[in-house]
Scaffold this motif. Structure first.
Motif, PDB file in Angstrom:
ATOM      1  N   GLN A 111      34.740  33.603  59.251  1.00  0.00           N
ATOM      2  CA  GLN A 111      36.134  33.368  58.921  1.00  0.00           C
ATOM      3  C   GLN A 111      36.326  33.742  57.464  1.00  0.00           C
ATOM      4  OE1 GLN A 111      37.718  29.498  59.789  1.00  0.00           O
ATOM      5  NE2 GLN A 111      39.637  29.931  58.727  1.00  0.00           N
ATOM      6  N   ALA A 112      37.196  34.710  57.219  1.00  0.00           N
ATOM      7  CA  ALA A 112      37.418  35.191  55.860  1.00  0.00           C
ATOM      8  C   ALA A 112      38.703  35.991  55.802  1.00  0.00           C
ATOM      9  CB  ALA A 112      36.255  36.079  55.417  1.00  0.00           C
ATOM     10  N   GLN A 113      39.247  36.075  54.619  1.00  0.00           N
ATOM     11  CA  GLN A 113      40.367  36.975  54.368  1.00  0.00           C
ATOM     12  C   GLN A 113      39.757  38.256  53.819  1.00  0.00           C
ATOM     13  OE1 GLN A 113      43.033  34.939  51.742  1.00  0.00           O
ATOM     14  NE2 GLN A 113      43.913  33.726  53.387  1.00  0.00           N
ATOM     15  N   PRO A 114      39.779  39.349  54.585  1.00  0.00           N
ATOM     16  CA  PRO A 114      39.082  40.570  54.174  1.00  0.00           C
ATOM     17  C   PRO A 114      39.455  41.081  52.794  1.00  0.00           C
ATOM     18  CG  PRO A 114      39.809  40.742  56.432  1.00  0.00           C
ATOM     19  CD  PRO A 114      40.401  39.477  55.882  1.00  0.00           C
ATOM     20  N   VAL A 115      40.715  41.026  52.434  1.00  0.00           N
ATOM     21  CA  VAL A 115      41.118  41.509  51.113  1.00  0.00           C
ATOM     22  C   VAL A 115      40.488  40.634  50.054  1.00  0.00           C
ATOM     23  CG1 VAL A 115      43.086  41.892  49.573  1.00  0.00           C
ATOM     24  CG2 VAL A 115      43.242  42.538  51.975  1.00  0.00           C
ATOM     25  N   ARG A 116      40.473  39.351  50.278  1.00  0.00           N
ATOM     26  CA  ARG A 116      39.854  38.431  49.334  1.00  0.00           C
ATOM     27  C   ARG A 116      38.346  38.683  49.256  1.00  0.00           C
ATOM     28  NH1 ARG A 116      40.415  36.055  44.764  1.00  0.00           N
ATOM     29  NH2 ARG A 116      38.858  34.446  44.558  1.00  0.00           N
ATOM     30  N   THR A 117      37.725  38.936  50.378  1.00  0.00           N
ATOM     31  CA  THR A 117      36.291  39.213  50.413  1.00  0.00           C
ATOM     32  C   THR A 117      35.971  40.447  49.579  1.00  0.00           C
ATOM     33  OG1 THR A 117      36.123  38.203  52.591  1.00  0.00           O
ATOM     34  CG2 THR A 117      34.334  39.666  51.956  1.00  0.00           C
ATOM     35  N   GLU A 118      36.812  41.483  49.675  1.00  0.00           N
ATOM     36  CA  GLU A 118      36.610  42.700  48.881  1.00  0.00           C
ATOM     37  C   GLU A 118      36.763  42.386  47.397  1.00  0.00           C
ATOM     38  OE1 GLU A 118      38.467  47.168  48.252  1.00  0.00           O
ATOM     39  OE2 GLU A 118      39.217  45.925  49.871  1.00  0.00           O
ATOM     40  N   GLN A 119      37.768  41.590  47.044  1.00  0.00           N
ATOM     41  CA  GLN A 119      37.966  41.223  45.643  1.00  0.00           C
ATOM     42  C   GLN A 119      36.771  40.431  45.126  1.00  0.00           C
ATOM     43  OE1 GLN A 119      41.672  39.118  45.946  1.00  0.00           O
ATOM     44  NE2 GLN A 119      42.911  40.967  45.683  1.00  0.00           N
ATOM     45  N   ASP A 120      36.260  39.516  45.935  1.00  0.00           N
ATOM     46  CA  ASP A 120      35.087  38.734  45.543  1.00  0.00           C
ATOM     47  C   ASP A 120      33.880  39.641  45.323  1.00  0.00           C
ATOM     48  OD1 ASP A 120      36.595  36.429  45.737  1.00  0.00           O
ATOM     49  OD2 ASP A 120      35.758  35.829  47.673  1.00  0.00           O
ATOM     50  N   ALA A 121      33.711  40.654  46.190  1.00  0.00           N
ATOM     51  CA  ALA A 121      32.587  41.583  46.060  1.00  0.00           C
ATOM     52  C   ALA A 121      32.706  42.391  44.767  1.00  0.00           C
ATOM     53  CB  ALA A 121      32.526  42.517  47.265  1.00  0.00           C
ATOM     54  N   LYS A 122      33.913  42.846  44.438  1.00  0.00           N
ATOM     55  CA  LYS A 122      34.119  43.598  43.192  1.00  0.00           C
ATOM     56  C   LYS A 122      33.835  42.720  41.979  1.00  0.00           C
ATOM     57  CE  LYS A 122      37.397  46.978  44.926  1.00  0.00           C
ATOM     58  NZ  LYS A 122      38.768  47.478  44.908  1.00  0.00           N
ATOM     59  N   GLN A 123      34.281  41.470  42.040  1.00  0.00           N
ATOM     60  CA  GLN A 123      34.025  40.545  40.943  1.00  0.00           C
ATOM     61  C   GLN A 123      32.521  40.316  40.789  1.00  0.00           C
ATOM     62  OE1 GLN A 123      36.302  39.218  38.722  1.00  0.00           O
ATOM     63  NE2 GLN A 123      34.419  38.673  37.655  1.00  0.00           N
ATOM     64  N   GLN A 124      31.804  40.184  41.900  1.00  0.00           N
ATOM     65  CA  GLN A 124      30.357  39.990  41.855  1.00  0.00           C
ATOM     66  C   GLN A 124      29.678  41.201  41.219  1.00  0.00           C
ATOM     67  OE1 GLN A 124      28.659  37.161  42.786  1.00  0.00           O
ATOM     68  NE2 GLN A 124      26.904  38.148  41.854  1.00  0.00           N
ATOM     69  N   GLN A 125      30.139  42.403  41.558  1.00  0.00           N
ATOM     70  CA  GLN A 125      29.575  43.620  40.961  1.00  0.00           C
ATOM     71  C   GLN A 125      29.799  43.629  39.453  1.00  0.00           C
ATOM     72  OE1 GLN A 125      31.557  46.691  43.217  1.00  0.00           O
ATOM     73  NE2 GLN A 125      29.756  47.047  44.481  1.00  0.00           N
ATOM     74  N   GLN A 126      30.998  43.234  39.022  1.00  0.00           N
ATOM     75  CA  GLN A 126      31.300  43.195  37.588  1.00  0.00           C
ATOM     76  C   GLN A 126      30.430  42.159  36.886  1.00  0.00           C
ATOM     77  OE1 GLN A 126      35.505  42.493  37.541  1.00  0.00           O
ATOM     78  NE2 GLN A 126      36.024  44.637  37.984  1.00  0.00           N
ATOM     79  N   ASP A 127      30.268  41.002  37.511  1.00  0.00           N
ATOM     80  CA  ASP A 127      29.422  39.956  36.933  1.00  0.00           C
ATOM     81  C   ASP A 127      27.977  40.435  36.821  1.00  0.00           C
ATOM     82  OD1 ASP A 127      31.663  38.348  36.852  1.00  0.00           O
ATOM     83  OD2 ASP A 127      31.079  37.129  38.588  1.00  0.00           O
ATOM     84  N   ASN A 128      27.477  41.105  37.858  1.00  0.00           N
ATOM     85  CA  ASN A 128      26.108  41.624  37.840  1.00  0.00           C
ATOM     86  C   ASN A 128      25.944  42.666  36.741  1.00  0.00           C
ATOM     87  OD1 ASN A 128      25.407  40.001  39.984  1.00  0.00           O
ATOM     88  ND2 ASN A 128      25.593  41.628  41.528  1.00  0.00           N
ATOM     89  N   ALA A 129      26.928  43.535  36.576  1.00  0.00           N
ATOM     90  CA  ALA A 129      26.860  44.571  35.531  1.00  0.00           C
ATOM     91  C   ALA A 129      26.833  43.925  34.141  1.00  0.00           C
ATOM     92  CB  ALA A 129      28.050  45.521  35.654  1.00  0.00           C
ATOM     93  N   ARG A 130      27.635  42.876  33.936  1.00  0.00           N
ATOM     94  CA  ARG A 130      27.633  42.178  32.639  1.00  0.00           C
ATOM     95  C   ARG A 130      26.290  41.513  32.390  1.00  0.00           C
ATOM     96  NH1 ARG A 130      33.353  41.182  33.436  1.00  0.00           N
ATOM     97  NH2 ARG A 130      32.836  39.571  34.944  1.00  0.00           N
ATOM     98  N   ASN A 131      25.680  40.962  33.440  1.00  0.00           N
ATOM     99  CA  ASN A 131      24.394  40.284  33.270  1.00  0.00           C
ATOM    100  C   ASN A 131      23.272  41.245  32.921  1.00  0.00           C
ATOM    101  OD1 ASN A 131      25.519  37.783  33.768  1.00  0.00           O
ATOM    102  ND2 ASN A 131      25.075  37.848  35.961  1.00  0.00           N
ATOM    103  N   LEU A 132      23.416  42.527  33.283  1.00  0.00           N
ATOM    104  CA  LEU A 132      22.389  43.527  32.994  1.00  0.00           C
ATOM    105  C   LEU A 132      22.479  44.026  31.553  1.00  0.00           C
ATOM    106  CD1 LEU A 132      22.484  45.626  36.282  1.00  0.00           C
ATOM    107  CD2 LEU A 132      20.724  44.005  35.550  1.00  0.00           C
ATOM    108  N   GLN A 133      23.587  43.789  30.891  1.00  0.00           N
ATOM    109  CA  GLN A 133      23.776  44.289  29.522  1.00  0.00           C
ATOM    110  C   GLN A 133      23.019  43.450  28.521  1.00  0.00           C
ATOM    111  OE1 GLN A 133      28.008  44.459  29.020  1.00  0.00           O
ATOM    112  NE2 GLN A 133      28.205  46.236  30.315  1.00  0.00           N
TER     113      GLN A 133
END
Length: 133
Positions: A111-133
């Motif tokens: 059960q999920a809102q697909p658009v929200r799931t995509e936004q969450d995935a993009k946010q996770q990618q951004q967070d991961n990129a910041r953590n690698l810096q």
């Protein structure tokens, strides 16, 4: 308060037949629900003619699952993993019932809102990129 409970109907218009793979000819029933428009047989046939009949090893996401026709069709054709995303809890329950009836071990319903799931995935990618810096 939860919304009205959706139940599959006996109306032949509220049934989708799987057109290929292991479950060819099996029927998925779905309720009358606002906005629910399962992918017609002809469209699924064309899609899977393009993709191929054997989806062994594929990972598939049906982001707006509804009746589950696309996701079950992919699982029927051997996809290694199929994720059905649906926001309506009553439809999620029906999809899980179909999954159990067909013993679809490679298929998961969430059960999920697909658009929200995509936004969450993009946010996770951004967070991961910041953590690698």
């Amino acid at each position: 308060m939860p919304g009205p409970r959706l139940r599959p109907t006996n109306n032949p218009r509220n049934r989708v037949r799987l057109i290929g793979g292991t479950w060819r000819g099996r029927v998925l029933a779905f309720p009358d629900a606002p906005g629910l428009r399962p992918t017609p047989d002809r469209v699924r046939e064309t899609l899977f003619n393009w993709l191929g009949q054997d989806l062994s090893g594929w990972r598939v996401v049906d982001a707006f699952a509804g009746s589950g026709a696309l996701g079950f069709e992919a699982a029927s054709r051997g996809a290694a993993e199929v994720l059905l995303l649906e926001q309506d809890p009553a439809l999620v329950a029906l999809l899980n019932a179909s999954r159990e009836r067909l013993k679809a071990q490679t298929l998961r319903v969430q059960q999920a809102q697909p658009v929200r799931t995509e936004q969450d995935a993009k946010q996770q990618q951004q967070d991961n990129a910041r953590n690698l810096q």
